[in-house]
Design a protein around this motif. Structure first.
Motif, PDB file in Angstrom:
ATOM      1  N   GLN A   1       0.997  -1.301   0.257  1.00  0.00           N
ATOM      2  CA  GLN A   1      -0.171  -0.473  -0.065  1.00  0.00           C
ATOM      3  C   GLN A   1       1.084   1.236  -0.537  1.00  0.00           C
TER       4      GLN A   1
ATOM      5  N   ALA B   1       1.854   3.237  -3.190  1.00  0.00           N
ATOM      6  CA  ALA B   1       1.809   4.135  -4.347  1.00  0.00           C
ATOM      7  C   ALA B   1      -0.277   4.242  -4.368  1.00  0.00           C
ATOM      8  N   ASP B   2      -0.091   5.444  -4.683  1.00  0.00           N
ATOM      9  CA  ASP B   2      -1.873   5.887  -4.976  1.00  0.00           C
ATOM     10  C   ASP B   2      -1.732   5.405  -6.021  1.00  0.00           C
ATOM     11  N   GLU B   3      -1.278   5.700  -7.400  1.00  0.00           N
ATOM     12  CA  GLU B   3      -0.872   5.062  -9.062  1.00  0.00           C
ATOM     13  C   GLU B   3       0.261   4.854  -9.706  1.00  0.00           C
TER      14      GLU B   3
ATOM     15  N   LEU C   1      -0.522  -0.560  -4.496  1.00  0.00           N
ATOM     16  CA  LEU C   1      -1.172   0.556  -4.480  1.00  0.00           C
ATOM     17  C   LEU C   1      -1.774   0.262  -2.763  1.00  0.00           C
ATOM     18  N   LYS C   2      -2.135   1.663  -3.082  1.00  0.00           N
ATOM     19  CA  LYS C   2      -3.085   1.911  -1.861  1.00  0.00           C
ATOM     20  C   LYS C   2      -4.285   1.676  -2.361  1.00  0.00           C
TER      21      LYS C   2
ATOM     22  N   GLU D   1      -8.567   1.552  -2.986  1.00  0.00           N
ATOM     23  CA  GLU D   1      -8.635   2.734  -4.139  1.00  0.00           C
ATOM     24  C   GLU D   1      -7.534   3.355  -4.896  1.00  0.00           C
ATOM     25  N   GLY D   2      -6.031   2.912  -5.148  1.00  0.00           N
ATOM     26  CA  GLY D   2      -5.186   2.530  -5.739  1.00  0.00           C
ATOM     27  C   GLY D   2      -5.644   2.521  -6.971  1.00  0.00           C
ATOM     28  N   ARG D   3      -4.555   3.622  -7.910  1.00  0.00           N
ATOM     29  CA  ARG D   3      -5.289   3.193  -9.683  1.00  0.00           C
ATOM     30  C   ARG D   3      -4.085   2.843 -10.110  1.00  0.00           C
TER      31      ARG D   3
END
Length: 169
Positions: free
Chosen positions: A13, A15-17, A43-44, A46-48
């Motif tokens: 968890q 990175a955001d993207e 990814l965090k 709800e990351g994309r």
């Protein structure tokens, strides 16, 4: 970093993207599955992950002998539980498509600037293709457009959101 060297040197968890621009077409489905699973770990919530690939019918796909996997406008739906064919056991389906669009390159960038007319035509073509992708009841309509105009270098762009599962799932 070598994308097939797991685990990636990032904490869970982190990175955001994640952006995978013109990368996935160089890997097999099994490798793509491992890359996306590792992306989900990094990814965090709800990351994309934003992915760009050449369309399977474009000159950009066929001209590069290192391309292994083909993509059309429906391919990314196979990575979502909402897709009709999500029952394939070999496909990791913990993604939700948040955005899907296309872009058109009418000219090869190595030939240099071609002037404002061609740039406007390229921008207009990309907007038309993206409109068709957003508003088509079937994703085969934009694919048919690409088939009719094979000289175009069409790219597919997709943003996938990580879907969190409960521990019991």
């Amino acid at each position: 970093h070598d994308l097939l060297d797991f685990p990636y040197p990032f904490a869970d968890q982190f990175a955001d993207e994640i952006i995978l621009s013109h990368v996935l077409e160089h890997f097999s489905l099994a490798d793509i599955q491992m890359i996306l699973a590792e992306a989900a770990r990094v990814l965090k919530p709800e990351g994309r992950v934003t992915i760009s690939v050449p369309h399977a019918l474009s000159a950009a796909y066929y001209s590069d002998p290192t391309h292994v996997s083909r993509f059309n406008f429906e391919t990314f739906f196979y990575f979502s539980e909402a897709h009709t064919f999500s029952y394939y056991q070999s496909i990791y389906t913990r993604w939700r498509i948040t955005r899907l669009w296309g872009s058109v390159n009418l000219i090869n960038n190595k030939f240099g600037p071609v002037g404002p007319f061609w740039q406007r035509l390229e921008n207009f073509s990309s907007r038309v293709l993206s409109y068709l992708v957003r508003h088509s009841k079937t994703y085969t309509l934009p694919d048919l457009l690409v088939k009719q105009l094979p000289v175009w270098l069409v790219n597919i762009h997709c943003q996938l959101a990580k879907v969190e599962r409960s521990p019991a799932a």
